[in-house]
Scaffold this motif. Structure first.
Motif, mmCIF file in Angstrom:
data_model
loop_
_atom_site.group_PDB
_atom_site.id
_atom_site.type_symbol
_atom_site.label_atom_id
_atom_site.label_comp_id
_atom_site.label_asym_id
_atom_site.label_seq_id
_atom_site.Cartn_x
_atom_site.Cartn_y
_atom_site.Cartn_z
ATOM 1 N N LEU A 60 -2.833 -5.671 5.265
ATOM 2 C CA LEU A 60 -3.791 -4.659 6.130
ATOM 3 C C LEU A 60 -2.852 -3.689 6.661
ATOM 4 O O LEU A 60 -3.158 -2.713 6.846
ATOM 5 N N LYS A 61 -1.594 -4.131 7.220
ATOM 6 C CA LYS A 61 -0.679 -3.236 7.960
ATOM 7 C C LYS A 61 0.090 -2.245 6.783
ATOM 8 O O LYS A 61 0.285 -1.216 7.362
ATOM 9 N N ASN A 62 0.305 -2.796 5.607
ATOM 10 C CA ASN A 62 0.587 -2.147 4.538
ATOM 11 C C ASN A 62 0.210 -2.171 3.212
ATOM 12 O O ASN A 62 0.921 -2.934 2.581
ATOM 13 N N PRO A 63 -1.140 -1.657 3.061
ATOM 14 C CA PRO A 63 -1.623 -2.224 1.813
ATOM 15 C C PRO A 63 -0.956 -1.403 0.574
ATOM 16 O O PRO A 63 -0.840 -0.076 0.700
ATOM 17 N N THR A 64 -0.753 -2.017 -0.549
ATOM 18 C CA THR A 64 0.149 -1.680 -1.650
ATOM 19 C C THR A 64 -0.785 -2.011 -2.952
ATOM 20 O O THR A 64 -1.330 -3.230 -2.893
ATOM 21 N N ILE A 65 -0.440 -1.774 -4.038
ATOM 22 C CA ILE A 65 -1.092 -2.274 -5.374
ATOM 23 C C ILE A 65 -0.377 -3.397 -5.746
ATOM 24 O O ILE A 65 -1.035 -4.438 -6.479
ATOM 25 N N ASP A 66 0.776 -3.898 -5.233
ATOM 26 C CA ASP A 66 1.580 -4.940 -5.768
ATOM 27 C C ASP A 66 1.088 -6.095 -4.742
ATOM 28 O O ASP A 66 1.220 -7.408 -5.223
ATOM 29 N N THR A 67 0.486 -5.967 -3.454
ATOM 30 C CA THR A 67 0.198 -7.028 -2.619
ATOM 31 C C THR A 67 -1.196 -7.210 -2.445
ATOM 32 O O THR A 67 -1.772 -8.120 -1.960
ATOM 33 N N THR A 68 -2.035 -6.501 -3.449
ATOM 34 C CA THR A 68 -3.711 -6.725 -3.272
ATOM 35 C C THR A 68 -3.893 -7.868 -4.005
ATOM 36 O O THR A 68 -3.218 -8.451 -4.905
ATOM 37 N N GLY A 79 -9.714 1.997 -5.266
ATOM 38 C CA GLY A 79 -8.509 2.524 -4.719
ATOM 39 C C GLY A 79 -8.004 1.501 -3.665
ATOM 40 O O GLY A 79 -8.849 0.554 -3.223
ATOM 41 N N ILE A 80 -6.752 2.106 -3.171
ATOM 42 C CA ILE A 80 -6.012 1.108 -1.999
ATOM 43 C C ILE A 80 -6.672 1.453 -0.789
ATOM 44 O O ILE A 80 -6.618 2.513 -0.400
ATOM 45 N N LYS A 81 -6.829 0.452 0.160
ATOM 46 C CA LYS A 81 -7.516 0.881 1.558
ATOM 47 C C LYS A 81 -6.212 1.674 2.218
ATOM 48 O O LYS A 81 -5.076 1.416 1.937
ATOM 49 N N ARG A 82 -6.940 2.306 3.552
ATOM 50 C CA ARG A 82 -5.783 2.848 4.295
ATOM 51 C C ARG A 82 -5.230 1.747 5.307
ATOM 52 O O ARG A 82 -5.668 0.572 5.345
ATOM 53 N N LYS A 83 -4.350 2.116 5.660
ATOM 54 C CA LYS A 83 -3.360 1.327 6.740
ATOM 55 C C LYS A 83 -4.309 0.782 7.947
ATOM 56 O O LYS A 83 -5.039 1.933 8.372
#
Lengths: 109, 395
Positions: A60-68, A79-83
């Motif tokens: 949630l603090k740093n959403p990336t495609i790798d950590t979803t 898409g990826i959510k906003r911080k």
């Protein structure tokens, strides 16, 4: 005095619930995947409360495609959510509410 | 020891103690080895049983995973924990915190995949994904213990057989170790037998001829010489009889009778008169008349001869010997240098001698103890150094 304490606890709960209600639910209502389904995706990958909360905080603090934890098709569509704009303390409280709401512990019969 | 018995050799206490110590140590080591092997066998059989059960438990856990996988996808509607009559189960998260459990055991050994505890077999499986958050799935079934009964039976049977076999090996080892000792004792006994055999004729001739001499017609000088020859001959004769007794002891059949031991004691005192006179020893006697004892005549004479011979041999010049005979005891007390307290227990051991200044083989008291043992006579020796020695025989 007792009345004051009960009132204080009630108000705290309402305020905390508001933190989760106002900051999480509105956005997730716009997508097809419920917060419960999302919870079980996290559970499937991170197993324990500690691991899950840590990974969720990080995402949630740093959403990336790798950590979803969501599949590629979902990301392509939404898409990826906003911080998050929540402070660390607020974010932790919201996650705690989320865990308590959907956790498996104590719910199995 | 059986071999030694057949050679007419009695092992002394110390030797017997050493042999028993060896056998005890050997048995202890054998038991340790058998116990270790049994323990390894038990563990091997337990592992074998667990490996056999593993296949079954894997099937159970796969069935269980299929159900919780379904529950994970439909948790909203499906919250009933899956229960199966064939096994108990539990799910734990990656921090090893229990999510749900129907197990009877609360302690889980997460470092093992299958183990036995509290009479239950536990199998730990890890699903490919953490359904309901469960990293560890534990399946528990009862141990029917059939394998344990078989293991116990085999350990008891083969352990006993191994122990018996090792005991036989120990017995042969013991014989091997005893061989040098046995050979040495055999040689000694053989030497004594041969020597006594060769002594028989000349000693008998000397003693008989001296007895035939009419001492009344001899002048004093010649009488003294003849007496000296008589003493020497009697000493040799006594040694000869001791050696014969020792070597043939087990083959002599006792001819027991109600013996008038008062008369025998008188005769033996008379026999040793010349020997005691040479040391000017005074013999005081208080003998109860017609005291009888159910014993072999030759053996009783041998017993008294040896005690009298010692009382004279270890006495001082102008010393005394007191002989007291009652209905149930004989006490022979002599003056002399006495015996040290710590040596008294060893006095009856064969070939043990404490006063090397006096001749002898150290077999006299051994013969006394053998005769006493045969007729259940109790022997007690009291001694005060440089004063006196007292031998008390009671029945």
């Amino acid at each position: 005095m007792v009345k004051k304490i009960i009132l204080f606890l009630l108000m705290s709960n309402i305020l905390l619930a508001d933190l989760y209600q106002t900051n999480c639910i509105p956005c997730h209502n716009k997508i097809d995947v419920t917060l419960e389904k999302l919870f079980f995706r996290y559970l499937l990958k991170y197993s324990s409360e500690k691991n899950m909360k840590n990974s969720l905080t990080e995402y949630l603090k740093n959403p990336t495609i790798d950590t979803t934890v969501m599949p590629e098709a979902f990301i392509k569509r939404y898409g990826i959510k906003r911080k998050t704009t929540l402070k660390d303390e607020e974010l932790q409280k919201a996650i705690n509410i989320y865990w308590e709401k959907y956790k498996v512990f104590g719910k199995l019969k | 020891m059986l071999v030694l018995k057949s050679l007419d050799i009695d092992l002394i206490k110390k030797e017997k103690k050493t042999l028993f110590s060896f056998f005890a140590l050997y048995s202890f080591l054998t038991i340790i080895i058998i116990t270790t092997i049994s323990f390894l066998y038990y563990n091997f059989q337990k592992d074998l049983m667990l490996q056999e059960k593993r296949v079954l438990l894997e099937d159970y856990s796969n069935d269980f995973i299929t159900i919780i996988k379904y529950m994970h996808l439909n948790f909203e509607t499906q919250k009933d924990y899956p229960r199966d009559g064939r096994f108990e189960s539990a799910i734990y998260d990656s921090d090893k915190i229990q999510i749900f459990s129907t197990l009877s055991s609360k302690e889980i050994q997460f470092d093992k995949s299958i183990y036995l505890s509290d009479n239950k077999i536990h199998f730990i499986n890890q699903p490919e994904s953490y359904y309901l958050g469960s990293k560890y799935i534990i399946i528990e079934i009862n141990d029917d213990k059939l394998w344990l009964i078989k293991v116990k039976r085999n350990i008891l049977l083969y352990g006993s057989l191994a122990f018996i076999f090792m005991t036989f090996i120990g017995y042969f080892l013991l014989q091997l170790f005893l061989k040098p000792l046995k050979d040495a004792l055999y040689l000694l006994d053989r030497f004594i037998k041969d020597t006594t055999h060769e002594l028989n004729t000349p000693v008998s001739t000397i003693v008989t001829n001296i007895e035939m001499i009419d001492k009344n017609i001899l002048d004093e000088k010649l009488l003294k010489k003849i007496n000296r020859i008589d003493i020497g001959a009697k000493t040799i004769s006594n040694i000869y009889q001791d050696l014969t007794y020792l070597t043939l002891n087990n083959k002599i059949i006792s001819q027991n009778e109600n013996l008038n031991i008062t008369e025998i004691i008188k005769q033996r005192i008379e026999y040793f008169k010349t020997l005691s006179n040479i040391k000017k020893i005074k013999i005081n006697t208080i003998l109860e008349n017609n005291t009888t004892l159910y014993i072999d005549k030759i053996k009783f004479s041998k017993l008294i001869d040896n005690l009298l011979s010692n009382a004279i041999k270890y006495n001082i010049i102008n010393g005394t010997i007191d002989i007291l005979l009652t209905k149930n005891s004989i006490i022979i007390k002599n003056t002399g240098r006495g015996i040290k307290k710590e040596q008294i227990d060893k006095m009856f051991d064969r070939y043990s001698r404490f006063d090397k200044s006096v001749g002898g083989f150290g077999i006299g008291l051994n013969i006394v103890s053998m005769i006493a043992k045969e007729y259940n006579l109790s022997i007690k020796i009291n001694s005060i150094e440089n004063q006196e020695t007292k031998v008390v025989i009671t029945w």
